[in-house]
Design a protein around this motif. Structure first.
Motif, PDB file in Angstrom:
ATOM      1  N   LEU A  37       0.801  -1.215   0.000  1.00 52.76           N
ATOM      2  CA  LEU A  37       0.000   0.000   0.000  1.00 52.76           C
ATOM      3  C   LEU A  37       0.839   1.273   0.000  1.00 52.76           C
ATOM      4  O   LEU A  37       0.474   2.270  -0.618  1.00 52.76           O
ATOM      5  N   MET A  38       1.942   1.254   0.715  1.00 56.43           N
ATOM      6  CA  MET A  38       2.749   2.462   0.861  1.00 56.43           C
ATOM      7  C   MET A  38       4.228   2.146   0.682  1.00 56.43           C
ATOM      8  O   MET A  38       5.001   2.198   1.628  1.00 56.43           O
ATOM      9  N   PRO A  39       4.634   1.834  -0.555  1.00 61.11           N
ATOM     10  CA  PRO A  39       6.028   1.443  -0.770  1.00 61.11           C
ATOM     11  C   PRO A  39       7.029   2.517  -0.385  1.00 61.11           C
ATOM     12  O   PRO A  39       8.115   2.201   0.078  1.00 61.11           O
ATOM     13  N   ASN A  40       6.673   3.802  -0.542  1.00 59.50           N
ATOM     14  CA  ASN A  40       7.611   4.871  -0.186  1.00 59.50           C
ATOM     15  C   ASN A  40       7.869   4.890   1.310  1.00 59.50           C
ATOM     16  O   ASN A  40       9.005   5.068   1.754  1.00 59.50           O
ATOM     17  N   LEU A  41       6.829   4.703   2.109  1.00 63.45           N
ATOM     18  CA  LEU A  41       7.013   4.681   3.555  1.00 63.45           C
ATOM     19  C   LEU A  41       7.720   3.410   4.013  1.00 63.45           C
ATOM     20  O   LEU A  41       8.425   3.410   5.007  1.00 63.45           O
ATOM     21  N   TYR A  42       7.505   2.346   3.276  1.00 71.36           N
ATOM     22  CA  TYR A  42       8.118   1.073   3.646  1.00 71.36           C
ATOM     23  C   TYR A  42       9.608   1.059   3.310  1.00 71.36           C
ATOM     24  O   TYR A  42      10.359   0.258   3.823  1.00 71.36           O
ATOM     25  N   GLY A  43      10.016   1.951   2.416  1.00 73.98           N
ATOM     26  CA  GLY A  43      11.439   2.027   2.095  1.00 73.98           C
ATOM     27  C   GLY A  43      11.811   1.400   0.779  1.00 73.98           C
ATOM     28  O   GLY A  43      12.969   1.138   0.523  1.00 73.98           O
ATOM     29  N   ASN A  44      10.844   1.153  -0.083  1.00 73.38           N
ATOM     30  CA  ASN A  44      11.148   0.537  -1.369  1.00 73.38           C
ATOM     31  C   ASN A  44      11.367   1.554  -2.479  1.00 73.38           C
ATOM     32  O   ASN A  44      11.119   1.283  -3.629  1.00 73.38           O
ATOM     33  N   THR A  45      11.823   2.724  -2.133  1.00 70.70           N
ATOM     34  CA  THR A  45      12.101   3.717  -3.168  1.00 70.70           C
ATOM     35  C   THR A  45      13.504   3.531  -3.727  1.00 70.70           C
ATOM     36  O   THR A  45      13.854   4.176  -4.703  1.00 70.70           O
ATOM     37  N   ASP A  46      14.278   2.685  -3.128  1.00 72.06           N
ATOM     38  CA  ASP A  46      15.662   2.494  -3.549  1.00 72.06           C
ATOM     39  C   ASP A  46      15.796   1.347  -4.536  1.00 72.06           C
ATOM     40  O   ASP A  46      16.731   0.557  -4.453  1.00 72.06           O
ATOM     41  N   LYS A  47      14.881   1.261  -5.463  1.00 69.74           N
ATOM     42  CA  LYS A  47      14.988   0.234  -6.484  1.00 69.74           C
ATOM     43  C   LYS A  47      16.212   0.515  -7.338  1.00 69.74           C
ATOM     44  O   LYS A  47      16.542   1.668  -7.601  1.00 69.74           O
ATOM     45  N   LYS A  48      16.835  -0.539  -7.733  1.00 73.18           N
ATOM     46  CA  LYS A  48      17.991  -0.394  -8.605  1.00 73.18           C
ATOM     47  C   LYS A  48      17.482   0.000  -9.988  1.00 73.18           C
ATOM     48  O   LYS A  48      16.686  -0.715 -10.586  1.00 73.18           O
ATOM     49  N   GLN A  49      17.895   1.171 -10.455  1.00 75.66           N
ATOM     50  CA  GLN A  49      17.493   1.646 -11.773  1.00 75.66           C
ATOM     51  C   GLN A  49      18.616   1.369 -12.748  1.00 75.66           C
ATOM     52  O   GLN A  49      19.771   1.670 -12.471  1.00 75.66           O
ATOM     53  N   GLN A  50      18.233   0.788 -13.881  1.00 79.54           N
ATOM     54  CA  GLN A  50      19.238   0.421 -14.860  1.00 79.54           C
ATOM     55  C   GLN A  50      18.623   0.341 -16.250  1.00 79.54           C
ATOM     56  O   GLN A  50      17.417   0.125 -16.378  1.00 79.54           O
ATOM     57  N   PRO A  51      19.440   0.516 -17.261  1.00 75.85           N
ATOM     58  CA  PRO A  51      18.912   0.367 -18.617  1.00 75.85           C
ATOM     59  C   PRO A  51      18.631  -1.110 -18.901  1.00 75.85           C
ATOM     60  O   PRO A  51      19.331  -1.989 -18.398  1.00 75.85           O
ATOM     61  N   LEU A  52      17.586  -1.345 -19.673  1.00 77.31           N
ATOM     62  CA  LEU A  52      17.290  -2.706 -20.106  1.00 77.31           C
ATOM     63  C   LEU A  52      18.162  -2.988 -21.322  1.00 77.31           C
ATOM     64  O   LEU A  52      18.038  -2.326 -22.360  1.00 77.31           O
ATOM     65  N   GLU A  53      19.057  -3.929 -21.170  1.00 79.11           N
ATOM     66  CA  GLU A  53      20.057  -4.206 -22.201  1.00 79.11           C
ATOM     67  C   GLU A  53      19.612  -5.326 -23.131  1.00 79.11           C
ATOM     68  O   GLU A  53      18.677  -6.054 -22.830  1.00 79.11           O
TER      69      GLU A  53
END
Length: 188
Positions: A37-53
């Motif tokens: 419900l609240m991924p930002n509060l849970y701490g899931n904003t640190d997803k690894k961002q990367q180009p799709l190769e």
């Protein structure tokens, strides 16, 4: 003076709605629900961002045409470049998700363009499968070091869609295709 209450509608995807059903054990809540419900509060904003190769040339060509058509729809409806929204698949149709002026009209333009819909539906499983293959490699490496934690960390692999969500994101006047999982954000 009368009190006026503002009502907002919350739209949940089918999997989340199912997960929110009351439990038989009388459980009031779980961390998993809070995370959904609240991924930002849970701490899931640190997803690894990367180009799709390793994206196929033809897929890139089709994707560029999707970008062009979506920008043209926005130009036609005079949607400013500072608006952010996503286009994602909901059943057999595409849906504009976000607070967008003329959202109904944009939904109609997107869904009335049969090439756009067919191309999106063709690209979605291809991009999702490619992103999933990279996560499978991550899982294998993580499993070597932490076998007990790996199954929990990559539990989204058991989901119908392997936890992969494909969308076109419009932001700052640009369009980008992306595949998002609970752990990663892959951008085309």
């Amino acid at each position: 003076m009368s009190d006026v209450m503002s009502h907002s509608q919350i739209v949940l995807d089918q999997d989340l709605a199912h997960a929110l059903q009351p439990t038989q054990t009388g459980q009031f809540g779980t961390a998993k629900m809070f995370e959904l419900l609240m991924p930002n509060l849970y701490g899931n904003t640190d997803k690894k961002q990367q180009p799709l190769e390793k994206v196929d040339y033809y897929m890139l060509e089709e994707t560029q045409e999707l970008y062009s058509r979506l920008r043209r729809f926005c130009y036609h409806l005079k949607i400013s470049s500072d608006i952010e929204f996503k286009v994602a698949r909901r059943g057999d149709k595409l849906e504009v998700i976000g607070d967008v002026p003329h959202r109904t009209m944009l939904n109609q333009l997107v869904n009335d363009d049969l090439w756009f819909v067919d191309s999106f539906i063709w690209l979605q499983p291809n991009y999702s499968s490619l992103a999933h293959s990279f996560e499978m490699r991550e899982f294998a490496e993580y499993y070597e070091q932490f076998p007990g934690d790996a199954k929990q960390r990559y539990a989204h692999f058991d989901d119908k869609d392997k936890g992969m969500a494909f969308a076109l994101k419009y932001a700052n006047g640009a369009v980008n295709a992306q595949v998002e999982s609970p752990l990663n954000l892959y951008q085309v």
